[in-house]
Design a protein around this motif. Sequence first.
Motif, PDB file in Angstrom:
ATOM      1  N   THR A 220       1.115  -1.519  -0.356  1.00 42.02           N
ATOM      2  CA  THR A 220       0.103  -0.565  -0.140  1.00 42.02           C
ATOM      3  C   THR A 220       0.677   1.309  -0.003  1.00 42.02           C
ATOM      4  O   THR A 220       0.559   2.274  -1.149  1.00 42.02           O
ATOM      5  CB  THR A 220      -0.854  -0.054   1.217  1.00 42.02           C
ATOM      6  N   GLY A 221       2.227   1.666   1.118  1.00 42.18           N
ATOM      7  CA  GLY A 221       2.999   2.523   0.806  1.00 42.18           C
ATOM      8  C   GLY A 221       3.479   2.918  -0.505  1.00 42.18           C
ATOM      9  O   GLY A 221       4.176   3.392  -1.401  1.00 42.18           O
ATOM     10  N   THR A 222       4.149   1.274  -1.005  1.00 46.87           N
ATOM     11  CA  THR A 222       4.850   1.790  -2.124  1.00 46.87           C
ATOM     12  C   THR A 222       3.573   1.870  -3.888  1.00 46.87           C
ATOM     13  O   THR A 222       4.717   2.921  -4.165  1.00 46.87           O
ATOM     14  CB  THR A 222       5.787  -0.168  -2.622  1.00 46.87           C
ATOM     15  N   ARG A 223       2.944   1.378  -3.534  1.00 44.74           N
ATOM     16  CA  ARG A 223       1.744   1.929  -4.796  1.00 44.74           C
ATOM     17  C   ARG A 223       1.619   3.462  -4.758  1.00 44.74           C
ATOM     18  O   ARG A 223       1.674   4.061  -6.119  1.00 44.74           O
ATOM     19  CB  ARG A 223       0.241   0.948  -4.414  1.00 44.74           C
ATOM     20  N   ALA A 224       1.784   4.212  -3.775  1.00 42.79           N
ATOM     21  CA  ALA A 224       1.696   5.602  -3.490  1.00 42.79           C
ATOM     22  C   ALA A 224       2.733   5.551  -4.275  1.00 42.79           C
ATOM     23  O   ALA A 224       2.949   7.119  -5.263  1.00 42.79           O
ATOM     24  CB  ALA A 224       1.198   6.039  -2.045  1.00 42.79           C
ATOM     25  N   GLY A 225       4.265   5.093  -3.909  1.00 42.10           N
ATOM     26  CA  GLY A 225       5.014   6.354  -4.559  1.00 42.10           C
ATOM     27  C   GLY A 225       5.284   5.669  -6.053  1.00 42.10           C
ATOM     28  O   GLY A 225       6.189   6.301  -7.206  1.00 42.10           O
ATOM     29  N   ILE A 226       4.501   4.322  -6.686  1.00 43.07           N
ATOM     30  CA  ILE A 226       5.029   4.180  -7.742  1.00 43.07           C
ATOM     31  C   ILE A 226       4.043   4.882  -8.771  1.00 43.07           C
ATOM     32  O   ILE A 226       4.368   5.929  -9.888  1.00 43.07           O
ATOM     33  CB  ILE A 226       4.417   2.175  -8.122  1.00 43.07           C
ATOM     34  N   ASP A 227       2.224   5.320  -8.524  1.00 43.05           N
ATOM     35  CA  ASP A 227       1.629   6.265  -8.854  1.00 43.05           C
ATOM     36  C   ASP A 227       2.602   7.609  -9.024  1.00 43.05           C
ATOM     37  O   ASP A 227       2.003   8.158 -10.117  1.00 43.05           O
ATOM     38  CB  ASP A 227       0.335   5.999  -7.940  1.00 43.05           C
ATOM     39  N   ALA A 228       3.361   7.923  -8.245  1.00 43.87           N
ATOM     40  CA  ALA A 228       3.712   9.436  -8.119  1.00 43.87           C
ATOM     41  C   ALA A 228       5.099   9.253  -9.297  1.00 43.87           C
ATOM     42  O   ALA A 228       5.498  10.658 -10.169  1.00 43.87           O
ATOM     43  CB  ALA A 228       4.349   9.887  -7.063  1.00 43.87           C
ATOM     44  N   ILE A 229       5.458   8.431  -9.271  1.00 44.75           N
ATOM     45  CA  ILE A 229       6.756   8.364 -10.978  1.00 44.75           C
ATOM     46  C   ILE A 229       6.384   7.386 -11.556  1.00 44.75           C
ATOM     47  O   ILE A 229       7.161   7.538 -12.637  1.00 44.75           O
ATOM     48  CB  ILE A 229       8.021   7.469 -10.610  1.00 44.75           C
ATOM     49  N   ARG A 230       5.066   6.780 -12.061  1.00 44.06           N
ATOM     50  CA  ARG A 230       4.830   5.853 -12.651  1.00 44.06           C
ATOM     51  C   ARG A 230       4.935   6.884 -14.249  1.00 44.06           C
ATOM     52  O   ARG A 230       4.081   7.668 -14.262  1.00 44.06           O
ATOM     53  CB  ARG A 230       3.143   5.110 -12.709  1.00 44.06           C
ATOM     54  N   GLY A 231       5.731   6.043 -15.547  1.00 46.36           N
ATOM     55  CA  GLY A 231       5.283   6.612 -16.664  1.00 46.36           C
ATOM     56  C   GLY A 231       4.421   6.079 -17.467  1.00 46.36           C
ATOM     57  O   GLY A 231       3.548   5.136 -17.367  1.00 46.36           O
ATOM     58  N   THR A 232       5.242   6.445 -19.023  1.00 44.62           N
ATOM     59  CA  THR A 232       4.147   5.033 -20.074  1.00 44.62           C
ATOM     60  C   THR A 232       4.527   4.190 -19.840  1.00 44.62           C
ATOM     61  O   THR A 232       3.949   3.254 -20.816  1.00 44.62           O
ATOM     62  CB  THR A 232       4.210   6.065 -21.205  1.00 44.62           C
ATOM     63  N   ASP A 233       5.038   3.374 -19.747  1.00 41.20           N
ATOM     64  CA  ASP A 233       5.584   1.588 -19.389  1.00 41.20           C
ATOM     65  C   ASP A 233       5.842   1.412 -18.654  1.00 41.20           C
ATOM     66  O   ASP A 233       7.238   0.546 -17.689  1.00 41.20           O
ATOM     67  CB  ASP A 233       6.697   2.066 -21.027  1.00 41.20           C
ATOM     68  N   LEU A 234       5.097   0.912 -17.960  1.00 48.00           N
ATOM     69  CA  LEU A 234       4.411   0.316 -16.353  1.00 48.00           C
ATOM     70  C   LEU A 234       4.251  -1.138 -16.464  1.00 48.00           C
ATOM     71  O   LEU A 234       2.761  -1.032 -17.019  1.00 48.00           O
ATOM     72  CB  LEU A 234       3.979   0.733 -15.549  1.00 48.00           C
TER      73      LEU A 234
END
Length: 272
Positions: A220-234
Amino acid sequence: MATSREYTFTGSRVTNHVREWPNDRPRYVAILVHGYGEHIGRYEYVADRLVRHGAAVYGLDHMGHGKSEGDRVLIADYEDVVTDVHTVEEQARAAHPDVPVVMIGHSMGGLIAARYAQRYGTGLAALVLSGPVLGEWAVVPELLAYPEPPDTPIDPSTLSRDPAVGEAYAADPLVWHGPFKRTTLEALATTLDVISKTGSLGPLPTLWAHGEDDQLVPITGTRAGIDAIRGTDLTERIYPGARHEIFNETNKDEVLDDVTAFIDRALSGRTS
Protein backbone atom coordinates in the motif's frame (compact mmCIF):
# COMPACT_ATOMS: atom_id res chain seq x y z
CA MET A 1 26.59 -20.88 -10.29
CA ALA A 2 28.22 -18.33 -12.58
CA THR A 3 31.78 -17.39 -11.69
CA SER A 4 32.44 -13.90 -10.38
CA ARG A 5 35.33 -11.57 -9.69
CA GLU A 6 35.68 -8.66 -7.31
CA TYR A 7 37.30 -5.25 -7.43
CA THR A 8 37.17 -1.89 -5.65
CA PHE A 9 36.95 1.76 -6.65
CA THR A 10 37.09 5.06 -4.82
CA GLY A 11 33.50 6.16 -4.48
CA SER A 12 31.88 9.43 -3.51
CA ARG A 13 32.78 8.94 0.16
CA VAL A 14 34.55 5.59 0.69
CA THR A 15 36.22 2.73 -1.15
CA ASN A 16 33.45 0.61 -2.63
CA HIS A 17 33.50 -3.11 -3.27
CA VAL A 18 32.07 -4.42 -6.57
CA ARG A 19 31.26 -7.92 -7.77
CA GLU A 20 31.10 -8.74 -11.46
CA TRP A 21 29.65 -11.88 -13.03
CA PRO A 22 31.26 -11.69 -16.47
CA ASN A 23 29.91 -12.65 -19.86
CA ASP A 24 32.26 -12.39 -22.83
CA ARG A 25 29.52 -11.52 -25.34
CA PRO A 26 26.56 -10.16 -23.40
CA ARG A 27 23.23 -9.16 -24.92
CA TYR A 28 22.87 -6.64 -22.11
CA VAL A 29 24.45 -5.44 -18.87
CA ALA A 30 22.47 -5.93 -15.66
CA ILE A 31 23.29 -3.76 -12.65
CA LEU A 32 21.99 -5.15 -9.36
CA VAL A 33 21.25 -2.72 -6.53
CA HIS A 34 20.92 -4.39 -3.12
CA GLY A 35 18.78 -3.41 -0.15
CA TYR A 36 19.35 -1.99 3.32
CA GLY A 37 21.72 -3.82 5.65
CA GLU A 38 22.63 -6.57 3.18
CA HIS A 39 25.25 -6.96 0.44
CA ILE A 40 25.60 -7.95 -3.20
CA GLY A 41 26.86 -11.43 -2.31
CA ARG A 42 23.26 -12.39 -1.48
CA TYR A 43 22.37 -12.13 -5.19
CA GLU A 44 24.35 -15.08 -6.54
CA TYR A 45 21.22 -16.93 -7.69
CA VAL A 46 19.82 -13.87 -9.43
CA ALA A 47 23.14 -13.14 -11.13
CA ASP A 48 23.44 -16.73 -12.31
CA ARG A 49 19.99 -16.61 -13.92
CA LEU A 50 20.83 -13.32 -15.62
CA VAL A 51 24.18 -14.55 -16.92
CA ARG A 52 22.47 -17.59 -18.41
CA HIS A 53 19.95 -15.20 -19.95
CA GLY A 54 22.77 -13.37 -21.70
CA ALA A 55 23.80 -10.65 -19.27
CA ALA A 56 27.07 -9.40 -17.87
CA VAL A 57 26.13 -8.62 -14.27
CA TYR A 58 27.55 -6.00 -11.90
CA GLY A 59 26.68 -4.96 -8.38
CA LEU A 60 28.35 -2.98 -5.62
CA ASP A 61 28.14 -3.03 -1.87
CA HIS A 62 26.84 0.42 -0.93
CA MET A 63 28.85 2.56 1.45
CA GLY A 64 28.71 1.12 4.95
CA HIS A 65 27.44 -2.21 3.63
CA GLY A 66 29.03 -5.59 3.00
CA LYS A 67 32.70 -5.34 2.08
CA SER A 68 32.64 -1.61 1.29
CA GLU A 69 34.18 0.88 3.70
CA GLY A 70 32.28 3.30 5.90
CA ASP A 71 30.42 3.30 9.20
CA ARG A 72 27.95 0.41 9.11
CA VAL A 73 24.67 1.26 7.35
CA LEU A 74 25.42 4.99 7.60
CA ILE A 75 24.20 6.90 4.54
CA ALA A 76 24.05 10.66 4.90
CA ASP A 77 22.88 11.38 1.34
CA TYR A 78 21.41 8.84 -1.08
CA GLU A 79 22.48 11.01 -4.00
CA ASP A 80 26.03 9.85 -3.20
CA VAL A 81 24.94 6.22 -3.46
CA VAL A 82 23.29 6.92 -6.81
CA THR A 83 26.55 8.49 -7.97
CA ASP A 84 28.47 5.37 -6.90
CA VAL A 85 26.06 3.15 -8.85
CA HIS A 86 26.60 5.40 -11.86
CA THR A 87 30.35 4.82 -11.58
CA VAL A 88 29.67 1.08 -11.81
CA GLU A 89 27.52 1.66 -14.89
CA GLU A 90 30.28 3.68 -16.51
CA GLN A 91 32.78 0.89 -15.80
CA ALA A 92 30.39 -1.67 -17.28
CA ARG A 93 29.85 0.46 -20.38
CA ALA A 94 33.61 0.81 -20.85
CA ALA A 95 33.92 -2.98 -20.78
CA HIS A 96 30.86 -3.50 -23.01
CA PRO A 97 30.38 -0.51 -25.30
CA ASP A 98 27.06 -0.18 -27.12
CA VAL A 99 25.44 -2.89 -24.97
CA PRO A 100 22.08 -1.90 -23.40
CA VAL A 101 21.95 -1.54 -19.61
CA VAL A 102 19.18 -2.83 -17.34
CA MET A 103 18.95 -1.88 -13.65
CA ILE A 104 17.40 -4.14 -11.01
CA GLY A 105 16.89 -2.73 -7.51
CA HIS A 106 15.46 -4.48 -4.45
CA SER A 107 13.90 -2.80 -1.38
CA MET A 108 16.14 0.17 -0.47
CA GLY A 109 17.89 -0.69 -3.71
CA GLY A 110 14.58 -0.01 -5.43
CA LEU A 111 14.60 3.49 -3.97
CA ILE A 112 18.17 3.97 -5.20
CA ALA A 113 17.32 2.56 -8.64
CA ALA A 114 14.23 4.77 -8.98
CA ARG A 115 16.21 7.87 -8.12
CA TYR A 116 18.95 6.65 -10.50
CA ALA A 117 16.38 6.41 -13.29
CA GLN A 118 15.28 9.97 -12.60
CA ARG A 119 18.88 11.18 -12.90
CA TYR A 120 20.28 8.85 -15.56
CA GLY A 121 17.27 7.03 -17.02
CA THR A 122 17.95 8.05 -20.61
CA GLY A 123 20.88 5.63 -20.52
CA LEU A 124 18.83 2.66 -19.34
CA ALA A 125 17.01 0.10 -21.47
CA ALA A 126 14.79 -1.09 -18.60
CA LEU A 127 14.22 -0.79 -14.86
CA VAL A 128 13.11 -3.53 -12.44
CA LEU A 129 11.89 -2.56 -8.95
CA SER A 130 11.53 -5.46 -6.49
CA GLY A 131 9.65 -4.65 -3.27
CA PRO A 132 10.90 -1.07 -3.54
CA VAL A 133 10.94 1.43 -0.69
CA LEU A 134 8.91 4.19 -2.34
CA GLY A 135 6.05 6.45 -1.39
CA GLU A 136 5.10 6.03 2.25
CA TRP A 137 7.25 3.70 4.36
CA ALA A 138 5.88 3.81 7.90
CA VAL A 139 9.17 2.58 9.38
CA VAL A 140 10.82 5.94 8.74
CA PRO A 141 8.51 8.29 10.69
CA GLU A 142 8.00 5.67 13.40
CA LEU A 143 11.73 5.39 14.12
CA LEU A 144 12.44 9.10 13.66
CA ALA A 145 10.01 9.78 16.51
CA TYR A 146 12.75 8.53 18.86
CA PRO A 147 15.88 10.59 19.68
CA GLU A 148 17.83 7.39 19.00
CA PRO A 149 16.12 4.71 16.91
CA PRO A 150 15.43 1.57 18.96
CA ASP A 151 17.13 -1.68 18.12
CA THR A 152 14.33 -3.53 16.34
CA PRO A 153 16.03 -6.16 14.18
CA ILE A 154 14.34 -7.56 11.09
CA ASP A 155 12.43 -10.77 11.72
CA PRO A 156 14.11 -13.23 9.30
CA SER A 157 10.81 -15.04 8.80
CA THR A 158 9.43 -11.97 6.99
CA LEU A 159 11.95 -12.36 4.18
CA SER A 160 10.68 -15.54 2.55
CA ARG A 161 8.45 -18.57 3.01
CA ASP A 162 11.64 -20.63 2.67
CA PRO A 163 13.02 -20.95 6.24
CA ALA A 164 16.55 -21.47 4.91
CA VAL A 165 16.59 -17.90 3.59
CA GLY A 166 15.95 -16.42 7.03
CA GLU A 167 18.45 -18.77 8.66
CA ALA A 168 21.19 -17.80 6.20
CA TYR A 169 20.38 -14.10 6.65
CA ALA A 170 20.59 -14.34 10.45
CA ALA A 171 23.94 -16.15 10.26
CA ASP A 172 25.53 -13.89 7.61
CA PRO A 173 28.35 -11.80 9.15
CA LEU A 174 28.18 -9.28 6.28
CA VAL A 175 24.52 -8.49 7.03
CA TRP A 176 23.86 -5.66 9.50
CA HIS A 177 21.77 -6.92 12.41
CA GLY A 178 21.79 -3.73 14.51
CA PRO A 179 19.53 -0.66 14.65
CA PHE A 180 18.96 1.98 11.98
CA LYS A 181 21.14 5.08 12.19
CA ARG A 182 19.17 8.30 12.57
CA THR A 183 21.20 9.95 9.81
CA THR A 184 20.27 7.14 7.41
CA LEU A 185 16.58 7.44 8.29
CA GLU A 186 16.66 11.20 7.70
CA ALA A 187 18.36 10.66 4.34
CA LEU A 188 15.72 8.05 3.46
CA ALA A 189 12.91 10.48 4.28
CA THR A 190 14.52 13.17 2.14
CA THR A 191 15.01 10.86 -0.82
CA LEU A 192 11.47 9.48 -0.68
CA ASP A 193 10.23 13.05 -0.90
CA VAL A 194 12.63 13.98 -3.72
CA ILE A 195 11.60 10.96 -5.79
CA SER A 196 7.89 11.67 -5.41
CA LYS A 197 8.32 15.35 -6.28
CA THR A 198 10.62 14.66 -9.26
CA GLY A 199 7.96 12.42 -10.76
CA SER A 200 7.56 10.47 -13.97
CA LEU A 201 10.07 8.01 -15.40
CA GLY A 202 8.69 8.82 -18.84
CA PRO A 203 8.98 6.10 -21.50
CA LEU A 204 11.47 3.94 -19.57
CA PRO A 205 10.14 0.33 -19.49
CA THR A 206 9.62 -0.37 -15.80
CA LEU A 207 8.63 -3.56 -13.97
CA TRP A 208 7.27 -3.27 -10.44
CA ALA A 209 7.28 -6.67 -8.70
CA HIS A 210 6.13 -7.15 -5.11
CA GLY A 211 5.16 -9.88 -2.67
CA GLU A 212 1.52 -9.68 -1.65
CA ASP A 213 2.44 -10.62 1.94
CA ASP A 214 5.39 -8.22 2.21
CA GLN A 215 5.28 -7.07 5.84
CA LEU A 216 8.60 -5.19 5.69
CA VAL A 217 7.69 -2.93 2.78
CA PRO A 218 3.91 -3.17 2.44
CA ILE A 219 2.39 -2.79 -1.01
CA THR A 220 0.00 0.00 0.00
CA GLY A 221 2.78 2.46 0.85
CA THR A 222 4.82 1.54 -2.21
CA ARG A 223 1.86 1.92 -4.57
CA ALA A 224 1.63 5.61 -3.71
CA GLY A 225 5.29 5.97 -4.69
CA ILE A 226 4.82 4.02 -7.91
CA ASP A 227 1.87 6.22 -8.85
CA ALA A 228 4.06 9.29 -8.31
CA ILE A 229 6.80 8.14 -10.69
CA ARG A 230 5.00 5.88 -13.15
CA GLY A 231 5.71 6.66 -16.75
CA THR A 232 4.11 5.42 -19.94
CA ASP A 233 5.45 1.84 -19.81
CA LEU A 234 4.80 0.24 -16.41
CA THR A 235 4.30 -3.49 -15.84
CA GLU A 236 3.05 -4.69 -12.44
CA ARG A 237 3.47 -8.16 -10.94
CA ILE A 238 2.09 -8.95 -7.47
CA TYR A 239 2.83 -12.47 -6.19
CA PRO A 240 0.17 -14.02 -3.92
CA GLY A 241 1.53 -15.09 -0.52
CA ALA A 242 5.07 -13.97 -1.29
CA ARG A 243 7.02 -12.05 1.34
CA HIS A 244 9.66 -9.34 1.00
CA GLU A 245 12.54 -11.01 -0.84
CA ILE A 246 10.80 -12.26 -3.95
CA PHE A 247 14.15 -13.20 -5.52
CA ASN A 248 14.61 -15.61 -2.59
CA GLU A 249 11.01 -16.80 -2.36
CA THR A 250 9.68 -20.32 -2.90
CA ASN A 251 8.48 -19.13 -6.34
CA LYS A 252 11.73 -17.31 -7.19
CA ASP A 253 12.01 -19.07 -10.56
CA GLU A 254 8.57 -17.75 -11.55
CA VAL A 255 9.68 -14.25 -10.50
CA LEU A 256 12.92 -14.45 -12.46
CA ASP A 257 11.07 -15.87 -15.47
CA ASP A 258 8.89 -12.75 -15.36
CA VAL A 259 11.95 -10.50 -14.99
CA THR A 260 13.80 -12.05 -17.94
CA ALA A 261 10.65 -12.01 -20.10
CA PHE A 262 10.20 -8.33 -19.28
CA ILE A 263 13.84 -7.62 -20.19
CA ASP A 264 13.42 -9.47 -23.49
CA ARG A 265 10.40 -7.30 -24.32
CA ALA A 266 12.24 -4.11 -23.40
CA LEU A 267 15.28 -5.06 -25.48
CA SER A 268 13.17 -6.06 -28.47
CA GLY A 269 11.45 -2.68 -28.28
CA ARG A 270 14.81 -0.98 -28.68
CA THR A 271 15.62 -2.89 -31.87
CA SER A 272 12.18 -2.89 -33.50
